[in-house]
Design a protein around this motif. Structure first.
Motif, mmCIF file in Angstrom:
data_model
loop_
_atom_site.group_PDB
_atom_site.id
_atom_site.type_symbol
_atom_site.label_atom_id
_atom_site.label_comp_id
_atom_site.label_asym_id
_atom_site.label_seq_id
_atom_site.Cartn_x
_atom_site.Cartn_y
_atom_site.Cartn_z
ATOM 1 N N TRP A 83 -6.194 11.551 4.183
ATOM 2 C CA TRP A 83 -5.228 10.748 3.456
ATOM 3 C C TRP A 83 -5.926 10.047 2.294
ATOM 4 O O TRP A 83 -7.145 9.941 2.259
ATOM 5 C CB TRP A 83 -4.571 9.706 4.371
ATOM 6 C CG TRP A 83 -5.527 8.723 5.000
ATOM 7 C CD1 TRP A 83 -6.242 8.886 6.160
ATOM 8 C CD2 TRP A 83 -5.886 7.429 4.499
ATOM 9 N NE1 TRP A 83 -7.017 7.791 6.410
ATOM 10 C CE2 TRP A 83 -6.820 6.865 5.406
ATOM 11 C CE3 TRP A 83 -5.508 6.687 3.378
ATOM 12 C CZ2 TRP A 83 -7.368 5.606 5.220
ATOM 13 C CZ3 TRP A 83 -6.051 5.423 3.188
ATOM 14 C CH2 TRP A 83 -6.966 4.893 4.110
ATOM 15 N N ARG A 84 -5.120 9.592 1.345
ATOM 16 C CA ARG A 84 -5.648 8.810 0.229
ATOM 17 C C ARG A 84 -4.563 7.882 -0.293
ATOM 18 O O ARG A 84 -3.364 8.076 -0.021
ATOM 19 C CB ARG A 84 -6.139 9.716 -0.901
ATOM 20 C CG ARG A 84 -5.060 10.475 -1.656
ATOM 21 C CD ARG A 84 -5.608 11.111 -2.915
ATOM 22 N NE ARG A 84 -4.642 11.908 -3.662
ATOM 23 C CZ ARG A 84 -3.770 11.412 -4.544
ATOM 24 N NH1 ARG A 84 -3.698 10.088 -4.765
ATOM 25 N NH2 ARG A 84 -2.947 12.219 -5.200
ATOM 26 N N GLU A 85 -4.986 6.863 -1.048
ATOM 27 C CA GLU A 85 -4.024 5.965 -1.683
ATOM 28 C C GLU A 85 -3.465 6.615 -2.942
ATOM 29 O O GLU A 85 -4.154 7.371 -3.623
ATOM 30 C CB GLU A 85 -4.686 4.638 -2.052
ATOM 31 C CG GLU A 85 -5.064 3.788 -0.844
ATOM 32 C CD GLU A 85 -5.414 2.365 -1.231
ATOM 33 O OE1 GLU A 85 -4.613 1.739 -1.981
ATOM 34 O OE2 GLU A 85 -6.469 1.890 -0.805
ATOM 35 N N THR B 91 3.965 3.757 3.634
ATOM 36 C CA THR B 91 3.925 2.515 2.863
ATOM 37 C C THR B 91 4.358 1.345 3.736
ATOM 38 O O THR B 91 4.928 1.539 4.823
ATOM 39 C CB THR B 91 4.859 2.615 1.639
ATOM 40 O OG1 THR B 91 4.671 1.469 0.801
ATOM 41 C CG2 THR B 91 6.320 2.685 2.057
ATOM 42 N N SER C 201 -2.191 6.435 -6.802
ATOM 43 C CA SER C 201 -2.476 5.637 -7.977
ATOM 44 C C SER C 201 -1.208 4.883 -8.406
ATOM 45 O O SER C 201 -0.096 5.231 -7.983
ATOM 46 C CB SER C 201 -2.938 6.535 -9.129
ATOM 47 O OG SER C 201 -1.867 7.345 -9.581
ATOM 48 N N LEU D 51 -5.828 -1.156 7.538
ATOM 49 C CA LEU D 51 -4.575 -1.068 6.796
ATOM 50 C C LEU D 51 -3.570 -2.059 7.354
ATOM 51 O O LEU D 51 -3.609 -2.387 8.547
ATOM 52 C CB LEU D 51 -3.984 0.346 6.918
ATOM 53 C CG LEU D 51 -4.764 1.497 6.280
ATOM 54 C CD1 LEU D 51 -4.187 2.834 6.740
ATOM 55 C CD2 LEU D 51 -4.713 1.401 4.761
ATOM 56 N N VAL E 183 0.851 -1.188 0.000
ATOM 57 C CA VAL E 183 0.000 0.000 0.000
ATOM 58 C C VAL E 183 0.888 1.240 0.000
ATOM 59 O O VAL E 183 1.978 1.257 0.576
ATOM 60 C CB VAL E 183 -0.959 0.035 1.212
ATOM 61 C CG1 VAL E 183 -1.930 -1.123 1.170
ATOM 62 C CG2 VAL E 183 -0.189 0.030 2.524
ATOM 63 N N TYR E 184 0.403 2.286 -0.658
ATOM 64 C CA TYR E 184 1.126 3.542 -0.797
ATOM 65 C C TYR E 184 0.134 4.666 -0.537
ATOM 66 O O TYR E 184 -0.845 4.817 -1.273
ATOM 67 C CB TYR E 184 1.729 3.666 -2.198
ATOM 68 C CG TYR E 184 2.558 2.475 -2.612
ATOM 69 C CD1 TYR E 184 3.931 2.424 -2.368
ATOM 70 C CD2 TYR E 184 1.956 1.374 -3.237
ATOM 71 C CE1 TYR E 184 4.684 1.319 -2.735
ATOM 72 C CE2 TYR E 184 2.702 0.271 -3.612
ATOM 73 C CZ TYR E 184 4.062 0.247 -3.359
ATOM 74 O OH TYR E 184 4.818 -0.857 -3.718
ATOM 75 N N LEU E 185 0.378 5.444 0.493
ATOM 76 C CA LEU E 185 -0.574 6.457 0.939
ATOM 77 C C LEU E 185 0.089 7.823 1.025
ATOM 78 O O LEU E 185 1.307 7.927 1.255
ATOM 79 C CB LEU E 185 -1.137 6.102 2.320
ATOM 80 C CG LEU E 185 -1.649 4.681 2.546
ATOM 81 C CD1 LEU E 185 -2.040 4.496 4.006
ATOM 82 C CD2 LEU E 185 -2.815 4.382 1.626
#
Length: 206
Positions: free
Chosen positions: A193-195, A84, A197, A64, A32-34
């Motif tokens: 926050w958001r992920e 991450t 793309s 998460l 995951v990458y935030l």
């Protein structure tokens, strides 16, 4: 035909090997990458010995995997902070050899003279021998008694901008990171926050 390996020291390829513990399959954790718009007043840490609020309070209630911050922002600073569970990706971004540009908007307690901007770009050697300088400094706007600067760093040392300004007898009133490489903070609200793309993740690997 598949073979079973019980060697403790064997290296595992999570893309190819199948793992099981006590008969239960074990899968590789999803990467995951935030990005977070860090508010002022939060510590960039999972825990704090003084029980101060940390950036992880912004993820309360989210499902998460275990994540960690990519780099840091000090308690008084705000803005773009990455998280991450991909340690190799994080290491590439924080490696000084990457020279990844980080852009900050900084409010100072005086007007910004051409001499100050030149001095910040020329750099200083601190008393402890640490060299500090900005890659680029641009005046954004001025008031009667203070000004906003855009400061670009391609390296990051502890309290880099604050110490650089202090060496020039200037105090920092507000410091906000607005971009890392080509990734912009944009309209993400404070504390939200958001992920990222897939394209954003790939862009930061470049």
């Amino acid at each position: 035909m598949a073979s079973v390996c019980v060697e403790i020291n064997r290296r595992v390829d999570l893309e190819r090997d199948q793992l099981s513990v006590n008969g239960q399959s074990v899968a590789a954790e999803k990467k995951v990458y935030l990005m977070l718009n860090k508010p002022r007043g939060l510590i960039t840490s999972a825990q704090d010995e003084k029980n101060r609020d940390t950036v992880f309070s912004c993820f309360t209630g989210a499902t998460l995997p275990h994540i960690g911050p990519v780099g840091r922002l000090d308690k008084a600073s705000e803005g773009l902070l990455l998280f991450t569970n991909d340690t190799q990706w994080a290491a590439r971004l924080t490696d000084p050899a990457s020279h990844l540009d980080k852009i900050y908007h900084v409010q100072i307690d005086s007007l910004a003279t051409p001499a100050l901007i030149a001095a910040m770009q020329a750099g200083v050697i601190m008393d402890d021998g640490t060299p500090l300088k900005a890659k680029r400094v641009t005046l954004l706007r001025s008031g009667e008694k203070n000004a906003w600067l855009e400061v670009v760093l391609d390296e990051g040392k502890n309290r880099h901008i604050r110490r650089l300004l202090e060496a020039n007898q200037i105090n920092t009133l507000r410091l906000m990171r607005v971009a890392i490489g080509g990734l912009l903070l944009g309209e993400l609200a404070k504390g939200e926050w958001r992920e990222l793309s897939a394209a954003e993740v790939a862009g930061l690997k470049a």
